[in-house]
Write an enzyme that holds these catalytic residues in place. Structure first.
Site, PDB file in Angstrom:
ATOM      1  N   ASN A  13       0.860  -1.178   0.000  1.00  0.00           N
ATOM      2  CA  ASN A  13       0.000   0.000   0.000  1.00  0.00           C
ATOM      3  C   ASN A  13       0.900   1.232   0.000  1.00  0.00           C
ATOM      4  O   ASN A  13       1.473   1.590   1.011  1.00  0.00           O
ATOM      5  CB  ASN A  13      -0.884  -0.034   1.265  1.00  0.00           C
ATOM      6  CG  ASN A  13      -1.665   1.249   1.466  1.00  0.00           C
ATOM      7  OD1 ASN A  13      -1.769   2.074   0.550  1.00  0.00           O
ATOM      8  ND2 ASN A  13      -2.216   1.426   2.658  1.00  0.00           N
ATOM      9  N   LYS A  15       0.153   4.266  -0.349  1.00  0.00           N
ATOM     10  CA  LYS A  15      -0.468   5.493   0.186  1.00  0.00           C
ATOM     11  C   LYS A  15      -0.205   6.652  -0.796  1.00  0.00           C
ATOM     12  O   LYS A  15      -0.126   6.408  -1.999  1.00  0.00           O
ATOM     13  CB  LYS A  15       0.036   5.782   1.602  1.00  0.00           C
ATOM     14  CG  LYS A  15      -0.073   4.542   2.489  1.00  0.00           C
ATOM     15  CD  LYS A  15       0.142   4.793   3.949  1.00  0.00           C
ATOM     16  CE  LYS A  15      -0.012   3.483   4.700  1.00  0.00           C
ATOM     17  NZ  LYS A  15       0.046   3.647   6.139  1.00  0.00           N
ATOM     18  N   HIS A 103      -9.454   1.382   5.005  1.00  0.00           N
ATOM     19  CA  HIS A 103      -8.163   1.576   5.689  1.00  0.00           C
ATOM     20  C   HIS A 103      -8.373   2.585   6.830  1.00  0.00           C
ATOM     21  O   HIS A 103      -9.169   3.526   6.700  1.00  0.00           O
ATOM     22  CB  HIS A 103      -7.121   2.091   4.698  1.00  0.00           C
ATOM     23  CG  HIS A 103      -5.736   2.106   5.267  1.00  0.00           C
ATOM     24  ND1 HIS A 103      -5.301   3.101   6.112  1.00  0.00           N
ATOM     25  CD2 HIS A 103      -4.713   1.231   5.152  1.00  0.00           C
ATOM     26  CE1 HIS A 103      -4.058   2.835   6.482  1.00  0.00           C
ATOM     27  NE2 HIS A 103      -3.677   1.702   5.921  1.00  0.00           N
ATOM     28  N   GLU A 105      -6.757   5.043   7.758  1.00  0.00           N
ATOM     29  CA  GLU A 105      -6.553   6.447   7.366  1.00  0.00           C
ATOM     30  C   GLU A 105      -7.796   6.996   6.668  1.00  0.00           C
ATOM     31  O   GLU A 105      -8.144   8.168   6.835  1.00  0.00           O
ATOM     32  CB  GLU A 105      -5.293   6.561   6.486  1.00  0.00           C
ATOM     33  CG  GLU A 105      -4.030   6.401   7.324  1.00  0.00           C
ATOM     34  CD  GLU A 105      -2.842   5.800   6.602  1.00  0.00           C
ATOM     35  OE1 GLU A 105      -2.800   5.818   5.367  1.00  0.00           O
ATOM     36  OE2 GLU A 105      -1.937   5.293   7.303  1.00  0.00           O
ATOM     37  N   GLU A 175      -5.108  -4.453  10.955  1.00  0.00           N
ATOM     38  CA  GLU A 175      -4.029  -3.490  11.127  1.00  0.00           C
ATOM     39  C   GLU A 175      -4.246  -2.687  12.403  1.00  0.00           C
ATOM     40  O   GLU A 175      -5.040  -1.732  12.405  1.00  0.00           O
ATOM     41  CB  GLU A 175      -3.987  -2.514   9.947  1.00  0.00           C
ATOM     42  CG  GLU A 175      -3.725  -3.161   8.616  1.00  0.00           C
ATOM     43  CD  GLU A 175      -3.194  -2.154   7.613  1.00  0.00           C
ATOM     44  OE1 GLU A 175      -2.094  -2.366   7.097  1.00  0.00           O
ATOM     45  OE2 GLU A 175      -3.873  -1.136   7.363  1.00  0.00           O
ATOM     46  N   GLY A 181       2.907   2.636  10.536  1.00  0.00           N
ATOM     47  CA  GLY A 181       3.871   3.710  10.286  1.00  0.00           C
ATOM     48  C   GLY A 181       4.650   4.139  11.518  1.00  0.00           C
ATOM     49  O   GLY A 181       5.319   5.167  11.510  1.00  0.00           O
ATOM     50  N   SER A 221       3.755  -1.846  10.230  1.00  0.00           N
ATOM     51  CA  SER A 221       5.220  -1.933  10.366  1.00  0.00           C
ATOM     52  C   SER A 221       5.783  -3.315  10.044  1.00  0.00           C
ATOM     53  O   SER A 221       6.703  -3.795  10.717  1.00  0.00           O
ATOM     54  CB  SER A 221       5.662  -1.468  11.754  1.00  0.00           C
ATOM     55  OG  SER A 221       5.263  -0.120  11.966  1.00  0.00           O
TER      56      SER A 221
HETATM   57  P1  PGA Z   1       3.042   0.507   7.549  1.00  0.00           P
HETATM   58  O1  PGA Z   1       1.556   0.736   6.955  1.00  0.00           O
HETATM   59  O2  PGA Z   1       3.555  -0.792   6.992  1.00  0.00           O
HETATM   60  O3  PGA Z   1       3.827   1.694   7.091  1.00  0.00           O
HETATM   61  O4  PGA Z   1       2.901   0.435   9.048  1.00  0.00           O
HETATM   62  C1  PGA Z   1       0.654  -0.324   6.829  1.00  0.00           C
HETATM   63  C2  PGA Z   1      -0.652   0.165   6.257  1.00  0.00           C
HETATM   64  O5  PGA Z   1      -1.143   1.230   6.670  1.00  0.00           O
HETATM   65  O6  PGA Z   1      -1.250  -0.482   5.377  1.00  0.00           O
END
Ligand code: PGA
Length: 261
Positions: A13, A15, A103, A105, A175, A181, A221
Site C-alpha cells: 500500500n 499510500k 483503511h 486512514e 491493522e 507507520g 510496520s
Molecule cells: P506501515 O503501513 O507498513 O507503514 O505500518 C501499513 C498500512 O497502513 O497499510
C-alpha cells in the site's frame, strides 16, 4: 484448518507516495527482484496512487509480470456527479484486482463509516474485484481491552449482506492503528490472536467454509526482518505493507519471507 490451502497475499500500500515515474521504477525493480519461485507460493499486489495505475499496468502487462494491480480506495457508484471520486468500474477497466476498503486512514481522516465501507465492499465485488477489508483498534481501545470488540464490529459491518461464497473469496487486513507507520509491530502472538478473532467472526457470519478460505493479512510496520515470524502464524495469510513497500528491495524481502524462516 490447513493454512497451505490459502496462498499468502503480500500487498504493498503505497499510500500518497511515488509519482508515476517513481512508480514505474519501483515496479521494474520489483519485477527484477522477484522470481518464478516466489510467484508460485505467494500472491503479490501493489496499490499505487490512482495517477500511477495506468503506468504500472502498462509495465506489468508488457512483461507479463504476475504482480496484481491494486487500488487504495474507490467510490461506490459506477459513474455520475461525484467530483473527485474514482469508480470501481474505472478500476476494473485497468485490470485492478484488489481494492483496499476501510483503511484506518480513510476512516479517521476522511470520515468513512462502517456503512459506507460495506457498500464499497459490495461495489468492488460487483465489478469483479477483490476487496481488502481493513479493521483495527486504536492504542486507547487496546489498552482498555477493547480490541476484540472493535475488530469484530468492523468485520461484521463490513461483511453485511454478502453471500458466504463472496466472504470466502475476500481478503481482510487486521491493522492495529498504533502499529501503522510507527515502527511498532504487534507481537506475532498478539497479531495471531486478533486474526483468529477475525476468522471466528467470519465463521459465525458466513460459515466454516468461508472462514477456511478467507485470507487474513496482518498490517502495521511489517518489514523483511519480522515478516517470517508473522507469516508463520496459523491465521495470518499475508501482509498489508505500507512504508516498506515503497522500496523495492524491502518489499521483495517481505515477499521472500520464506528465505528468513
Ligand atoms: P506501515 O503501513 O507498513 O507503514 O505500518 C501499513 C498500512 O497502513 O497499510
Amino acid at each position: 484448518m490447513a493454512k497451505s490451502t490459502r496462498t499468502p497475499l503480500i500487498s504493498g500500500n503505497w499510500k500518497m507516495h511515488h509519482n508515476h515515474f517513481e512508480a514505474i521504477q519501483t515496479v521494474q525493480k520489483l519485477a527484477y527482484l522477484l522470481h518464478k519461485d516466489d510467484y508460485e507460493v505467494v500472491d503479490v499486489s501493489v496499490h499505487p496512487p490512482f495517477t500511477d495505475i495506468r503506468s504500472v499496468q502498462t509495465v506489468l502487462e508488457a512483461d507479463d509480470t504476475p504482480i496484481s494491480i491494486g487500488a487504495q480506495h474507490c467510490y461506490i457508484e459506477e459513474k455520475g456527479a461525484f467530483t473527485g471520486e474514482v469508480s470501481p468500474a474505472m478500476l476494473a477497466k485497468l485490470n485492478v484486482e484488489y481494492v483496499i476498503a476501510g483503511h484506518s486512514e480513510r476512516r479517521e481522516i476522511f470520515g468513512e463509516t462502517d456503512d459506507l465501507i460495506n457498500k464499497k465492499v459490495q461495489a468492488i465485488l460487483k465489478w469483479g474485484m477483490t476487496p481488502i477489508l481493513c479493521c483495527g483498534e486504536t492504542l486507547e481501545e487496546r489498552e482498555a481491552g477493547g480490541t476484540d470488540e472493535k475488530v469484530s464490529g468492523q468485520v461484521r459491518a463490513g461483511l453485511a449482506g454478502l453471500t458466504p461464497e463472496q466472504v470466502g473469496g475476500l481478503v481482510i487486513a487486521y491493522e492495529p492503528i498504533w502499529a501503522i507507520g510507527t515502527g511498532r509491530t504487534a507481537t506475532a502472538d498478539d497479531a495471531q490472536a486478533t486474526c483468529k478473532v477475525v476468522r471466528d467472526v467470519v465463521a459465525e457470519v458466513a460459515g466454516a467454509d468461508a472462514a477456511a478460505s478467507v485470507r487474513i493479512q496482518y498490517g502495521g510496520s511489517v518489514k523483511p526482518s519480522n515478516a517470517a515470524e508473522l507469516m508463520a502464524q496459523p491465521d495470518i495469510d499475508g501482509a498489508l505493507v505500507g512504508g516498506a513497500s515503497l522500496v523495492a528491495e524491502d518489499f521483495a524481502g517481505i515477499v521472500q519471507f520464506r528465505q528468513n524462516s
